[in-house]
Write a protein that holds these residues in place. Structure first.
Motif, PDB file in Angstrom:
ATOM      1  N   CYS A 199       2.525  -8.737  -5.256  1.00  0.00           N
ATOM      2  CA  CYS A 199       1.858  -7.494  -4.866  1.00  0.00           C
ATOM      3  C   CYS A 199       1.486  -6.669  -6.094  1.00  0.00           C
ATOM      4  O   CYS A 199       2.332  -6.427  -6.960  1.00  0.00           O
ATOM      5  CB  CYS A 199       2.756  -6.675  -3.948  1.00  0.00           C
ATOM      6  SG  CYS A 199       3.105  -7.472  -2.350  1.00  0.00           S
ATOM      7  N   PRO A 238       0.121  -3.039  -7.412  1.00  0.00           N
ATOM      8  CA  PRO A 238      -0.011  -1.646  -6.964  1.00  0.00           C
ATOM      9  C   PRO A 238      -1.359  -1.021  -7.288  1.00  0.00           C
ATOM     10  O   PRO A 238      -2.080  -1.458  -8.190  1.00  0.00           O
ATOM     11  CB  PRO A 238       1.100  -0.908  -7.727  1.00  0.00           C
ATOM     12  CG  PRO A 238       1.952  -1.967  -8.339  1.00  0.00           C
ATOM     13  CD  PRO A 238       1.102  -3.176  -8.497  1.00  0.00           C
ATOM     14  N   HIS A 239      -1.665   0.056  -6.561  1.00  0.00           N
ATOM     15  CA  HIS A 239      -2.826   0.884  -6.863  1.00  0.00           C
ATOM     16  C   HIS A 239      -2.588   1.630  -8.181  1.00  0.00           C
ATOM     17  O   HIS A 239      -1.479   1.598  -8.728  1.00  0.00           O
ATOM     18  CB  HIS A 239      -3.079   1.890  -5.734  1.00  0.00           C
ATOM     19  CG  HIS A 239      -1.940   2.828  -5.500  1.00  0.00           C
ATOM     20  ND1 HIS A 239      -0.853   2.511  -4.711  1.00  0.00           N
ATOM     21  CD2 HIS A 239      -1.701   4.082  -5.960  1.00  0.00           C
ATOM     22  CE1 HIS A 239      -0.010   3.531  -4.695  1.00  0.00           C
ATOM     23  NE2 HIS A 239      -0.496   4.488  -5.444  1.00  0.00           N
ATOM     24  N   GLY A 269       0.614   3.374  -9.102  1.00  0.00           N
ATOM     25  CA  GLY A 269       1.535   3.010  -8.022  1.00  0.00           C
ATOM     26  C   GLY A 269       2.843   2.441  -8.530  1.00  0.00           C
ATOM     27  O   GLY A 269       2.941   1.921  -9.650  1.00  0.00           O
ATOM     28  N   ASN A 270       3.859   2.532  -7.683  1.00  0.00           N
ATOM     29  CA  ASN A 270       5.201   2.040  -7.993  1.00  0.00           C
ATOM     30  C   ASN A 270       5.403   0.689  -7.339  1.00  0.00           C
ATOM     31  O   ASN A 270       5.287   0.559  -6.116  1.00  0.00           O
ATOM     32  CB  ASN A 270       6.238   3.040  -7.459  1.00  0.00           C
ATOM     33  CG  ASN A 270       7.659   2.698  -7.861  1.00  0.00           C
ATOM     34  OD1 ASN A 270       7.960   1.566  -8.245  1.00  0.00           O
ATOM     35  ND2 ASN A 270       8.544   3.669  -7.760  1.00  0.00           N
ATOM     36  N   PRO A 271       5.711  -0.359  -8.120  1.00  0.00           N
ATOM     37  CA  PRO A 271       5.922  -1.679  -7.514  1.00  0.00           C
ATOM     38  C   PRO A 271       7.052  -1.694  -6.494  1.00  0.00           C
ATOM     39  O   PRO A 271       7.065  -2.528  -5.587  1.00  0.00           O
ATOM     40  CB  PRO A 271       6.226  -2.585  -8.708  1.00  0.00           C
ATOM     41  CG  PRO A 271       6.648  -1.659  -9.805  1.00  0.00           C
ATOM     42  CD  PRO A 271       5.892  -0.389  -9.587  1.00  0.00           C
ATOM     43  N   SER A 281       7.456   0.249  -4.132  1.00  0.00           N
ATOM     44  CA  SER A 281       6.978   0.634  -2.813  1.00  0.00           C
ATOM     45  C   SER A 281       6.718  -0.581  -1.934  1.00  0.00           C
ATOM     46  O   SER A 281       6.750  -0.480  -0.703  1.00  0.00           O
ATOM     47  CB  SER A 281       5.698   1.466  -2.939  1.00  0.00           C
ATOM     48  OG  SER A 281       4.648   0.705  -3.521  1.00  0.00           O
ATOM     49  N   PHE A 282       6.461  -1.736  -2.547  1.00  0.00           N
ATOM     50  CA  PHE A 282       6.223  -2.945  -1.766  1.00  0.00           C
ATOM     51  C   PHE A 282       7.503  -3.553  -1.211  1.00  0.00           C
ATOM     52  O   PHE A 282       7.460  -4.352  -0.267  1.00  0.00           O
ATOM     53  CB  PHE A 282       5.515  -3.997  -2.616  1.00  0.00           C
ATOM     54  CG  PHE A 282       4.120  -3.617  -3.022  1.00  0.00           C
ATOM     55  CD1 PHE A 282       3.115  -3.475  -2.079  1.00  0.00           C
ATOM     56  CD2 PHE A 282       3.816  -3.403  -4.351  1.00  0.00           C
ATOM     57  CE1 PHE A 282       1.820  -3.134  -2.453  1.00  0.00           C
ATOM     58  CE2 PHE A 282       2.533  -3.054  -4.746  1.00  0.00           C
ATOM     59  CZ  PHE A 282       1.536  -2.918  -3.792  1.00  0.00           C
ATOM     60  N   GLY A 296       6.835  -7.336  -6.461  1.00  0.00           N
ATOM     61  CA  GLY A 296       5.947  -6.271  -6.914  1.00  0.00           C
ATOM     62  C   GLY A 296       5.744  -6.315  -8.413  1.00  0.00           C
ATOM     63  O   GLY A 296       6.714  -6.372  -9.179  1.00  0.00           O
ATOM     64  N   CYS A 328       5.418  -5.375 -12.114  1.00  0.00           N
ATOM     65  CA  CYS A 328       5.917  -4.307 -12.983  1.00  0.00           C
ATOM     66  C   CYS A 328       5.510  -4.647 -14.423  1.00  0.00           C
ATOM     67  O   CYS A 328       6.246  -5.331 -15.141  1.00  0.00           O
ATOM     68  CB  CYS A 328       7.434  -4.183 -12.865  1.00  0.00           C
ATOM     69  SG  CYS A 328       8.125  -2.822 -13.834  1.00  0.00           S
ATOM     70  N   HIS A 366      -3.954  -3.717  -3.961  1.00  0.00           N
ATOM     71  CA  HIS A 366      -4.589  -2.567  -3.321  1.00  0.00           C
ATOM     72  C   HIS A 366      -5.288  -1.709  -4.355  1.00  0.00           C
ATOM     73  O   HIS A 366      -4.706  -1.337  -5.381  1.00  0.00           O
ATOM     74  CB  HIS A 366      -3.562  -1.720  -2.567  1.00  0.00           C
ATOM     75  CG  HIS A 366      -4.165  -0.535  -1.879  1.00  0.00           C
ATOM     76  ND1 HIS A 366      -4.991  -0.662  -0.791  1.00  0.00           N
ATOM     77  CD2 HIS A 366      -4.098   0.795  -2.150  1.00  0.00           C
ATOM     78  CE1 HIS A 366      -5.394   0.540  -0.400  1.00  0.00           C
ATOM     79  NE2 HIS A 366      -4.874   1.441  -1.219  1.00  0.00           N
ATOM     80  N   GLY A 404      -5.119  -2.361  -7.969  1.00  0.00           N
ATOM     81  CA  GLY A 404      -4.374  -3.609  -7.902  1.00  0.00           C
ATOM     82  C   GLY A 404      -5.203  -4.767  -7.393  1.00  0.00           C
ATOM     83  O   GLY A 404      -4.977  -5.924  -7.769  1.00  0.00           O
TER      84      GLY A 404
END
Length: 263
Positions: free
Chosen positions: A24, A26-27, A30-32, A34-35, A50, A52, A92, A95
């Motif tokens: 995943c 991130p936008h 964004g914080n990885p 969050s996935f 996610g 990082c 997203h 991302g």
């Protein structure tokens, strides 16, 4: 994935773990982590990982990469070195651009099964003028400009001290996207799925159409109720679609618990 600093997993899956993995992306800002809340939706089906990159999360002391192509090269190398099961890329917004560039670099990997691009116009149209203009701004002007895209809590929008604390990564990502240089290349051989919110103010039909030139087969397109962050509080708008794409996934099929319009 616990041995790779590039990807965060929640660590709840026991060895050998599920048969698939979802990387995943991130936008912007964004914080990885969050996935990782999506892991319960895909328990026993796929491991969520996610991204990082250096300079983020627990890698904050490392020099950050500032070029999309350079970052895509590094991520592609890491996935090529660590992929040990069939996998899907999900990205997203920013991302999705990064995931697309990574997909171009790892299309030869036999375990690469699908690219899911969420909340993102076709890469050939990027960066948009709005992103380029926002990337030039500082302080309150930057905060107000990126507020158009959503995702900033009201308390951050109202508090300049919070902005100084929380927005440096967002600003850096906007500048990275503003410097993105799309280059024509052979279309992706893996299937592509696009997901966008019905009320997303900056993803238009004209912005999605050129995605078809990036794929050997026309991408499957989904519309989910909501704006740019249509999945906030409704993770299954994404995870049900991911489940349907994963190999031998129990219950695979058309997502049904949330309204998703297949175009």
């Amino acid at each position: 994935m616990s041995s790779s600093p590039w990807f965060m997993c929640d660590g709840t899956e026991s060895e050998p773990g599920p048969a698939a993995r979802v990387y995943c992306f991130p936008h912007a800002g964004g914080n990885p982590r969050s996935f990782l809340g999506w892991q319960s939706d895909l328990a026993g089906v796929a491991e969520i990982a996610g991204l990082c990159p250096p300079g983020r999360g627990n890698r904050y002391r490392e020099p950050a990469l500032t070029d999309v192509a350079e970052l895509a090269d590094a991520v592609a190398h890491e996935i090529s070195a660590t992929a040990d099961r069939p996998f899907v890329l999900f990205g997203h917004s920013f991302g999705a651009v990064l995931a697309f560039e990574v997909a171009r670099r790892i299309g030869h990997l036999p375990d690469f099964r699908h690219l899911v691009a969420s909340g993102c116009s076709a890469p050939s149209l990027l960066p948009t003028r709005r992103v380029v203009e926002a990337a030039r701004l500082e302080g309150r002007e930057f905060t107000e400009a990126v507020g158009f895209f959503g995702g900033l809590p009201p308390e951050v929008m109202a508090d300049e001290s919070l902005q100084e604390l929380l927005l440096p990564n967002l600003r850096a990502d906007f500048r990275m996207v503003a410097g993105y240089a799309y280059r024509p290349a052979a279309p992706l051989s893996v299937p592509v799925t696009l997901i966008n919110g019905t009320d997303d103010p900056h993803i238009s039909e004209a912005g999605l159409q050129p995605w078809e030139r990036e794929c050997l087969r026309p991408p499957v397109r989904h519309r989910a109720e909501g704006g740019h962050f249509y999945f906030d509080g409704r993770s299954r708008t994404v995870t049900d679609i991911l489940r349907s794409l994963l190999p031998a996934a129990p219950g695979a099929g058309q997502p049904g618990d949330w309204h998703v319009e297949l175009i």
